[in-house]
Design an enzyme around this catalytic site. Structure first.
Site, mmCIF file in Angstrom:
data_model
loop_
_atom_site.group_PDB
_atom_site.id
_atom_site.type_symbol
_atom_site.label_atom_id
_atom_site.label_comp_id
_atom_site.label_asym_id
_atom_site.label_seq_id
_atom_site.Cartn_x
_atom_site.Cartn_y
_atom_site.Cartn_z
ATOM 1 N N GLY A 115 -13.327 31.419 -12.579
ATOM 2 C CA GLY A 115 -12.379 32.517 -12.425
ATOM 3 C C GLY A 115 -10.971 32.204 -12.908
ATOM 4 O O GLY A 115 -10.769 31.528 -13.933
ATOM 5 N N TYR A 144 -9.512 40.389 4.492
ATOM 6 C CA TYR A 144 -8.946 39.714 3.306
ATOM 7 C C TYR A 144 -7.522 40.224 3.084
ATOM 8 O O TYR A 144 -6.596 39.434 2.870
ATOM 9 C CB TYR A 144 -9.823 40.004 2.087
ATOM 10 N N ARG A 186 -11.989 45.586 2.140
ATOM 11 C CA ARG A 186 -11.540 44.183 2.079
ATOM 12 C C ARG A 186 -10.764 43.803 3.349
ATOM 13 O O ARG A 186 -10.346 42.652 3.511
ATOM 14 C CB ARG A 186 -10.669 43.939 0.841
ATOM 15 N N ASP A 235 -12.771 20.820 -0.239
ATOM 16 C CA ASP A 235 -12.939 22.064 0.522
ATOM 17 C C ASP A 235 -11.578 22.365 1.142
ATOM 18 O O ASP A 235 -11.146 21.670 2.077
ATOM 19 C CB ASP A 235 -14.010 21.893 1.601
ATOM 20 N N ASN A 288 -4.661 28.381 -5.300
ATOM 21 C CA ASN A 288 -5.335 29.531 -5.920
ATOM 22 C C ASN A 288 -6.673 29.841 -5.258
ATOM 23 O O ASN A 288 -7.143 30.978 -5.323
ATOM 24 C CB ASN A 288 -5.542 29.237 -7.418
HETATM 25 O O1 NJP Z 1 -12.208 34.225 -7.587
HETATM 26 P P1 NJP Z 1 -13.563 33.406 -7.867
HETATM 27 P P2 NJP Z 1 -10.903 34.461 -8.480
HETATM 28 N N1 NJP Z 1 -12.520 25.178 -0.986
HETATM 29 O O2 NJP Z 1 -14.471 33.797 -6.772
HETATM 30 C C1 NJP Z 1 -12.749 28.378 -4.949
HETATM 31 C C2 NJP Z 1 -7.145 35.974 -5.894
HETATM 32 N N2 NJP Z 1 -7.358 37.341 -6.379
HETATM 33 O O3 NJP Z 1 -10.758 33.439 -9.520
HETATM 34 O O4 NJP Z 1 -15.347 25.902 -4.044
HETATM 35 C C3 NJP Z 1 -12.188 24.998 -2.275
HETATM 36 O O5 NJP Z 1 -13.982 33.588 -9.284
HETATM 37 C C4 NJP Z 1 -14.033 28.527 -5.715
HETATM 38 O O6 NJP Z 1 -14.604 27.263 -5.989
HETATM 39 P P3 NJP Z 1 -15.895 26.637 -5.219
HETATM 40 C C5 NJP Z 1 -8.210 35.482 -4.930
HETATM 41 O O7 NJP Z 1 -7.997 35.934 -3.620
HETATM 42 C C6 NJP Z 1 -8.461 37.665 -7.094
HETATM 43 O O8 NJP Z 1 -10.886 35.876 -8.873
HETATM 44 O O9 NJP Z 1 -16.459 25.706 -6.243
HETATM 45 N N3 NJP Z 1 -12.265 25.960 -3.200
HETATM 46 C C7 NJP Z 1 -13.544 29.129 -7.021
HETATM 47 O O10 NJP Z 1 -13.131 28.115 -7.905
HETATM 48 C C8 NJP Z 1 -8.033 33.986 -5.058
HETATM 49 O O11 NJP Z 1 -7.023 33.518 -4.208
HETATM 50 C C9 NJP Z 1 -8.635 38.984 -7.507
HETATM 51 O O12 NJP Z 1 -16.787 27.776 -4.849
HETATM 52 C C10 NJP Z 1 -12.742 27.148 -2.820
HETATM 53 C C11 NJP Z 1 -12.359 29.955 -6.581
HETATM 54 O O13 NJP Z 1 -11.949 29.503 -5.283
HETATM 55 C C12 NJP Z 1 -7.613 33.811 -6.522
HETATM 56 O O14 NJP Z 1 -7.167 35.081 -6.979
HETATM 57 C C13 NJP Z 1 -7.693 39.939 -7.217
HETATM 58 C C14 NJP Z 1 -13.113 27.421 -1.488
HETATM 59 C C15 NJP Z 1 -12.709 31.431 -6.460
HETATM 60 O O15 NJP Z 1 -13.095 31.887 -7.706
HETATM 61 C C16 NJP Z 1 -8.723 33.337 -7.427
HETATM 62 O O16 NJP Z 1 -9.811 34.262 -7.336
HETATM 63 C C17 NJP Z 1 -6.580 39.566 -6.508
HETATM 64 C C18 NJP Z 1 -12.998 26.368 -0.563
HETATM 65 N N4 NJP Z 1 -13.332 26.529 0.720
HETATM 66 C C19 NJP Z 1 -6.418 38.269 -6.090
HETATM 67 N N5 NJP Z 1 -13.554 28.707 -1.413
HETATM 68 C C20 NJP Z 1 -9.838 39.445 -8.274
HETATM 69 N N6 NJP Z 1 -10.634 38.560 -8.853
HETATM 70 O O17 NJP Z 1 -10.062 40.669 -8.389
HETATM 71 C C21 NJP Z 1 -13.452 29.215 -2.669
HETATM 72 O O18 NJP Z 1 -5.665 40.509 -6.225
HETATM 73 N N7 NJP Z 1 -12.961 28.283 -3.510
#
Ligand code: NJP
Length: 253
Positions: free
Chosen positions: A13, A149, A146, A56, A83
Site C-alpha cells: 500500500g 476507525y 468505519r 508488530d 503509517n
Molecule cells: O493500507 P494497507 P494503506 N503492525 O492495508 C501494516 C491510512 N489511510 O496502505 O503488518 C505492523 O494496504 C500492514 O503490514 P502487515 C491507513 O489508515 C488509508 O492504504 O505486513 N504493521 C501494511 O503494510 C493507514 O494508516 C486509506 O500486514 C501493520 C499496512 O499497515 C495508512 O493510510 C485512506 C500492522 C497497511 O497497508 C496506510 O494504509 C485513508 C501491525 N499490527 C487513510 N497492522 C485508504 N487506503 O483508503 C497493519 O484516509 N500493518
C-alpha cells in the site's frame, strides 16, 4: 541531502509506495511491518540502503526494538513515519469491546509508541520529523461503517497536535505532521476488520503513488498537516465544519 527514514506499514500500500519513491532518490530506509517475507523482498529490491525489520506496531516492545535497530544501523533517524493502520467495517451499534480495542491498538497506541520511542532521540539532536498518517475520516466521519476507525484516527489527530504544541517552544527544529488521505486504491478495504469478501476501494480514489508523493513533499517542506488531495478535500472540510447538520443531510439527498 539524503535522509534516514523509518516507515511503519511498509509491506504494501501507501508505505511500500513511499519506500519506493524515497529509495529512488537515495534516502536510507528502515521498513517495518509484520509480513517478514514481503518486507524483506521489498527491501532487497530497493537496494543496499534499505533495511527491513519485522515489527508488530501494536506491541510497544517491538516499536522500541525498531527504533534501536534503526539507530544501530544508521546512528541517527531524521524522519519517522507512523503509517501502519487498519480499518473496520462495522457500524456504531454493532461494535464490540474487542473491535474498539483493536482499532485503538493499531491506529492510536501504535503511533503513540512510535512518538515516545523516537522523539527523545530527536530532542537529543535538536531536530527530526515525526509524521503520522491519519485519514480524511478523522475530520469528516462520513463513512459510518468505519465507525471505530474514524474515532481512532480522530484520537490520533489530537495526540499529533498536542505533541507538536508541546515541542514548539523548546524544539523549533522538530516537526510533527499529520497526513490525511481520502480514499486510496490499496488493499485497505479488504484488510479491514470484518471486511466483506467483496470489499472494494471507493470510487475516485487516489493511487498509493499520489499519496506517497504528497508525503515526500511534506518531508521536504514540513507543515503541521496536509490533505493529500487538497483540491477535493479542503472544500468538503470547510462545508462540514460550517454546518455539520446540513452536511449530513446533504449526504442523504
Ligand atoms: O493500507 P494497507 P494503506 N503492525 O492495508 C501494516 C491510512 N489511510 O496502505 O503488518 C505492523 O494496504 C500492514 O503490514 P502487515 C491507513 O489508515 C488509508 O492504504 O505486513 N504493521 C501494511 O503494510 C493507514 O494508516 C486509506 O500486514 C501493520 C499496512 O499497515 C495508512 O493510510 C485512506 C500492522 C497497511 O497497508 C496506510 O494504509 C485513508 C501491525 N499490527 C487513510 N497492522 C485508504 N487506503 O483508503 C497493519 O484516509 N500493518
Amino acid at each position: 541531502m539524503s535522509k534516514v527514514i523509518v516507515i511503519t506499514g511498509a509491506s504494501q500500500g501507501i508505505g511500500a509506495a513511499l519506500a519506493r519513491q524515497l529509495a529512488a532518490r537515495g534516502d536510507h530506509l528502515m521498513l517495518a511491518a509484520r509480513s517478514a517475507k514481503e518486507l524483506g523482498q521489498l527491501a532487497r529490491h530497493l537496494g543496499r540502503d534499505t533495511f527491513a525489520f519485522t515489527t508488530d506496531v501494536t506491541r510497544r516492545q517491538d516499536v522500541n526494538r525498531l527504533r534501536d535497530e534503526a539507530l544501530r544501523t544508521f546512528e541517527n533517524v531524521d524522519v519517522w513515519i507512523n503509517n501502519a493502520g487498519r480499518g473496520i467495517t462495522r457500524n456504531v451499534l454493532e461494535l464490540t469491546d474487542e473491535d474498539i480495542d483493536e482499532m485503538m491498538a493499531v491506529n492510536v497506541k501504535s503511533a503513540l509508541y512510535g512518538m515516545q520511542a523516537i522523539v527523545p532521540h530527536f530532542k537529543e539532536r535538536g531536530q527530526g520529523h515525526l509524521i503520522n498518517v491519519s485519514s480524511m475520516l478523522s475530520r469528516i466521519p462520513f463513512a459510518t461503517f468505519r465507525s471505530a476507525y474514524n474515532a481512532s484516527k480522530s484520537a490520533l489527530n489530537a495526540l499529533t497536535a498536542n505533541l507538536r504544541m508541546d515541542l514548539r517552544a523548546d524544539y523549533p527544529n522538530i516537526h510533527v505532521s499529520l497526513v490525511m488521505p481520502g480514499a486510496v486504491s490499496t488493499a485497505f478495504a479488504a484488510n479491514s476488520l470484518h471486511a466483506p469478501e467483496d470489499a472494494v476501494t471507493m470510487q475516485g480514489a487516489q493511487t498509493p503513488d499520489e499519496v506517497a508523493a504528497a508525503i515526500v513533499d511534506l518531508i521536504d517542506n514540513p507543515r503541521a498537516e496536509i490533505y493529500t488531495n487538497p483540491d477535493a478535500q479542503l472544500e468538503q472540510v470547510k462545508r462540514y465544519y460550517s454546518d455539520v447538520g446540513a452536511f449530513e443531510a446533504s449526504m442523504h439527498r
